[in-house]
Design a protein around this motif. Sequence first.
Motif, PDB file in Angstrom:
ATOM      1  N   ASN A  70      -6.155   2.557  11.009  1.00  0.00           N
ATOM      2  CA  ASN A  70      -5.711   3.775  10.315  1.00  0.00           C
ATOM      3  C   ASN A  70      -6.276   3.749   8.890  1.00  0.00           C
ATOM      4  O   ASN A  70      -5.620   3.274   7.961  1.00  0.00           O
ATOM      5  N   TRP A 110     -13.004  -1.018  -0.035  1.00  0.00           N
ATOM      6  CA  TRP A 110     -13.262  -0.413   1.274  1.00  0.00           C
ATOM      7  C   TRP A 110     -14.662  -0.773   1.768  1.00  0.00           C
ATOM      8  O   TRP A 110     -14.863  -1.068   2.952  1.00  0.00           O
ATOM      9  N   ARG A 128      -4.334   4.336   1.264  1.00  0.00           N
ATOM     10  CA  ARG A 128      -3.137   4.639   0.464  1.00  0.00           C
ATOM     11  C   ARG A 128      -2.472   3.348  -0.016  1.00  0.00           C
ATOM     12  O   ARG A 128      -2.000   3.264  -1.149  1.00  0.00           O
ATOM     13  N   ALA A 133      -6.688   6.023   6.586  1.00  0.00           N
ATOM     14  CA  ALA A 133      -5.927   6.744   5.559  1.00  0.00           C
ATOM     15  C   ALA A 133      -4.762   5.901   5.066  1.00  0.00           C
ATOM     16  O   ALA A 133      -4.517   5.792   3.852  1.00  0.00           O
ATOM     17  N   GLU A 185     -13.437  12.008   2.736  1.00  0.00           N
ATOM     18  CA  GLU A 185     -12.344  12.875   3.190  1.00  0.00           C
ATOM     19  C   GLU A 185     -11.023  12.515   2.511  1.00  0.00           C
ATOM     20  O   GLU A 185     -10.227  13.392   2.174  1.00  0.00           O
ATOM     21  N   GLN A 186     -10.790  11.227   2.301  1.00  0.00           N
ATOM     22  CA  GLN A 186      -9.513  10.779   1.743  1.00  0.00           C
ATOM     23  C   GLN A 186      -9.472  10.826   0.217  1.00  0.00           C
ATOM     24  O   GLN A 186      -8.398  10.819  -0.376  1.00  0.00           O
ATOM     25  N   ARG A 187     -10.635  10.883  -0.413  1.00  0.00           N
ATOM     26  CA  ARG A 187     -10.699  10.700  -1.861  1.00  0.00           C
ATOM     27  C   ARG A 187      -9.824  11.678  -2.655  1.00  0.00           C
ATOM     28  O   ARG A 187      -9.099  11.251  -3.575  1.00  0.00           O
ATOM     29  N   ARG A 231      -7.048  13.151  -1.975  1.00  0.00           N
ATOM     30  CA  ARG A 231      -5.635  12.769  -1.834  1.00  0.00           C
ATOM     31  C   ARG A 231      -5.348  11.454  -2.558  1.00  0.00           C
ATOM     32  O   ARG A 231      -4.292  11.281  -3.166  1.00  0.00           O
ATOM     33  N   LEU A 232      -6.298  10.535  -2.526  1.00  0.00           N
ATOM     34  CA  LEU A 232      -6.118   9.261  -3.218  1.00  0.00           C
ATOM     35  C   LEU A 232      -6.094   9.450  -4.735  1.00  0.00           C
ATOM     36  O   LEU A 232      -5.291   8.822  -5.432  1.00  0.00           O
TER      37      LEU A 232
END
Length: 308
Positions: A60, A50, A66, A62, A20-22, A24-25
């Motif tokens: 958290n 991770w 980041r 996310a 899900e975060q990839r 944006r990263l």
Amino acid sequence: MSDAKAKDMNGTSADPVFREQRPRLVRLAYRMLGSMADAEDIVQDAYLRWLAMDKAAVRNPAALLRTIVTHLCLNEMKSARRRRETYAGAWLPDPIIEPAEPQSVDSLTLPLMMVLERLSPLERAAFLLHDVFGISFDEVAPMIGREPAACRQLASRARKHIHAARPRYPVTRQRGMEVAAAFFAASRSGDLAGLRSLLADEVTAYADGGGKVPASPRPLKGIDEVMARHADLARGFTDRPSLLVRYAVIDGLPGFITIEEGGIVQTTALQIDGDRIVAIYVTRNPDKLRHLGEILPTRGLRSDLPRQ
């Protein structure tokens, strides 16, 4: 990226949090570094870290991811800057092709990405994290190892540089694409009068070949230098015409993707202010275009630009 790294990255599909975060990263790392290949490698390293963590202790995910990516980028920026000092010719950020339908991603265009290159690493990080990615200064502070007040000052200094580089009279997306089409037609047909009418007197042309394909060794400044170069190019286009792949928005600028003589893939992005082109950004370095493989035709490409 190595086969092992690619294999590991494919495994992120098994981790829904990282998956899900990839995107944006990757976007954060790209904005920090200006290179898609380096961004992918940074996110891969973050993924491996991770995997080694106790997920139950992470409150958290996310924010943690980041922070990891930011730290890795800050470290990478030191060596990246040294490499760019010895780079062959003009250096441009990797071109990113935006979707056909306008989307609200961020307001950073290619010229602004070049402004980011002149900032200190901490100024760049503070500006991107707060102004572009919407993270509060209280959250930014531990990510870059500074107090919130210092982060505000860093972002403020960066903001002044960014504001000065924004176009005074921006054009609409539709008008920009019309200018791009007119530029392509005039430059490839040898219509030098028509081409000249599109250019500002102070136009600058950048070409990034990375020392791997032919490109101007320095930026061309002023309409006379740019026109002289295009007069030379026009003679070659008569016998070896460009293959237009598509018009596109490239890092926020109107432009197009072509295949040139010898199967060289090229992106051309145009910075327009008012109704004139003030800068031309041509990327030809095959290392910077590998991520475009899926949108390119299968025929006519150089063998050292593999499709993905």
